[in-house]
Structure formats: structure tokens, C-alpha cells
Scaffold this active site. Sequence first.
Site, PDB file in Angstrom:
ATOM      1  N   THR A 139       0.840  -1.146  -0.065  1.00  0.00           N
ATOM      2  CA  THR A 139       0.031   0.049  -0.065  1.00  0.00           C
ATOM      3  C   THR A 139       0.909   1.070   0.135  1.00  0.00           C
ATOM      4  OG1 THR A 139      -1.470   1.326   1.214  1.00  0.00           O
ATOM      5  CG2 THR A 139      -0.313   0.030   2.400  1.00  0.00           C
ATOM      6  N   ASP A 140       0.361   2.299  -0.650  1.00  0.00           N
ATOM      7  CA  ASP A 140       0.890   3.581  -0.508  1.00  0.00           C
ATOM      8  C   ASP A 140       1.108   4.259   1.178  1.00  0.00           C
ATOM      9  OD1 ASP A 140      -1.688   4.286  -0.034  1.00  0.00           O
ATOM     10  OD2 ASP A 140      -1.471   6.006  -1.650  1.00  0.00           O
ATOM     11  N   GLU A 141       0.187   3.593   1.900  1.00  0.00           N
ATOM     12  CA  GLU A 141       0.225   4.132   3.234  1.00  0.00           C
ATOM     13  C   GLU A 141       1.420   3.898   3.940  1.00  0.00           C
ATOM     14  OE1 GLU A 141      -3.453   3.630   5.323  1.00  0.00           O
ATOM     15  OE2 GLU A 141      -4.383   3.813   3.832  1.00  0.00           O
ATOM     16  N   TYR A 162      -2.415  -0.757  10.616  1.00  0.00           N
ATOM     17  CA  TYR A 162      -2.466  -1.379   9.174  1.00  0.00           C
ATOM     18  C   TYR A 162      -1.141  -1.147   8.346  1.00  0.00           C
ATOM     19  CZ  TYR A 162      -3.590  -1.772   4.331  1.00  0.00           C
ATOM     20  OH  TYR A 162      -3.353  -1.813   2.955  1.00  0.00           O
TER      21      TYR A 162
END
Length: 337
Positions: A139-141, A162
Amino acid sequence: MKQCAKSVAPKQDISFRKVVVTGGLGFIGARVFKQVSRMAHVAETVILDSVSYAADFRRLAPASEAGDLPVLRGDIRSRIDVAAALHEADAVIHLAAETHVPRSFADPELFFDVNVTGTETLLKGALEAGVKHFIHVSTDEVYGAVTDDVRETAPLRPTSPYASSKAMAEEAVMMAAQDGLNATILRPTNAVGTGQHAEKLFPRFVMRALKGQRLTIEGTGRQERTFLPVGDLAAAIGLALNTSGTDPLRVFNISGEEDLSVLDVARLVFAATGKNTGLHYVRDRIRNDVAYRIDDTGIRGLGYRQKSSVDRELRAICAELGARARRQPEHLRTRAE
């Protein structure tokens, strides 16, 4: 976290006896399964899925019309389940994960168990099975809040359980690559499209608007996200599967073309549904990053291009959920707050 420099060879004719898609009953996984199962050079595509609350066999239609679906019900944390799924597999596309950010604050242990321990178990199984290519969808997170487009070499600074679990899973993939596993890490932005679970932003807003309910806004609603049509994400994953390189590890960002705040999404939903049901502001979550902006020059260098748009996906979501709402009994259709 140390990352290997990328060196990508031109697209080649690569054949696979068997490709395993973990989480293939999920929103993204089902699209990826369809994408890969249509490839002429893939003999067999198999799904490994725990069939959790987010799984839905209906996402595989019309693939299911061809006969029995190749779905193995199993847990990526189980060495036995992993070994059975990866028997004679040439490639793994790893999508199985706990993904809902607000839930990660309430139950971080589950997220680290599934996303980290599960990935480690899967990687060990892939090394033992002699898998030729392991694609890990992250994920880009993992970058944390970034307002300037960042490349794949930027430091990882996750701000939620997460995102932290996904960053730790990436570390496990990097270590497996050092042990000889040919691996690709993909960091996509927020996927959007039909079939998405109702806990996610677009379907949640559309359903509330169709029911005449106000849309709940956390904090100011000015938090910005980049949205990527799920079909385009599946195409990018398929492209990564078909691309080889000289390095044992490659990392690619996958961005969408539209940056929208939560308030922007609300306005789009009001316009698409024709129902301006109003907004209901609540306290923001513990940490809610202002934006994630990534540079995906690398994957575009392989030929990736976005073909759909948020507007097209939103119209399809409205049609899908509108039809579902019309099938409900009259007393359940409108439930104004």
C-alpha cells in the site's frame, strides 16, 4: 528498510504452470484472478482464501459459469494450507490481508498476525516450493503522510497499525529476496470499483445516500486520497507478473490519476445519486494522514496506463448498489437519521 535498486528487463514471454492468488475472493483479488486466468501463458490459476467477512464468491462471476472454481479455503498463517496451495506453483500474487484502517486501531494484534505472520509463512512456503515469482501487494500508506510525489526509494514512515503491518510484511519480502526468492513489491493507492465491501468509502457513501442518510465525515473531511480504478490495478499487477528483471527484488508504486478529499467524494456521490442527504461530522480517528502522493514513473516505464476513471467507477457503483437497494423490502429502503 533497505531496498534493492530496480533494474527491469523488457517484457518477456514467461509461462506459468500455476499461479496462486491469495485473497482471491476479495475486492481486488477477484479482479486479479480474472485477469490472470485469461492469460494464455498461465495454465492454471488457483485462489487461496480464508473466506472471511470480506470474501464474496459472487465477485468471480461470470468465471464461475465455466464450472467449479479453483478455490482452496485456507489460512496464509497455516504452513499446511500454504504448502497445499503452493504445490507445483510457479508464481504467487499475495493480496490476502486485513485492510480496514479504522479496525486496525481497534485490533492491531489481528492485523500484525495476518499481515506479517501470514506473509512470513507464505514466503517460507514459496521458497520451499521453488516459486519463480512472488508478487506482494502492499500500500502507499507505508510512506506515511506525504504531500509531494515520492519514489520507491523514499523512507517508510507508517502511521497506522495497518500501514505498519504492511511495512513489516515488505521487510519480510525483502529478506526472502536476499534468500533467493524473485520478488516484486507493489504499492498502490486506494482502489475503487464495483464489488467493494461496504466498509470502504465509496460504497459506504453511496449506500447511505440511497437510503436517505447523512454521510459521516471524520474530522474536517479535507483528508485527500488518490483513487485508482480496480480494473486498472489488476492490469498493473498482471503486467508485473509478466515482467522479469535482473534484480531479485523490484518495487513499484501504482498511482491513480485523481486526488480527492473526503468532501470531494461526498459531493460526487450526491451528484451521482441525485440525493443530497447532508453531512454529519464526527471526531477524527486517532491518526488520519492528510494525503498520500506517490510517483509511479517506474510502472509506467513498463507500459502501464490507467484506462478507467473515478467517474466511470462511481456510476457503476451507483448502478450496482441502486439495483440491490431496489430488491430490498420497501421498509428497508429509506432509513433517514
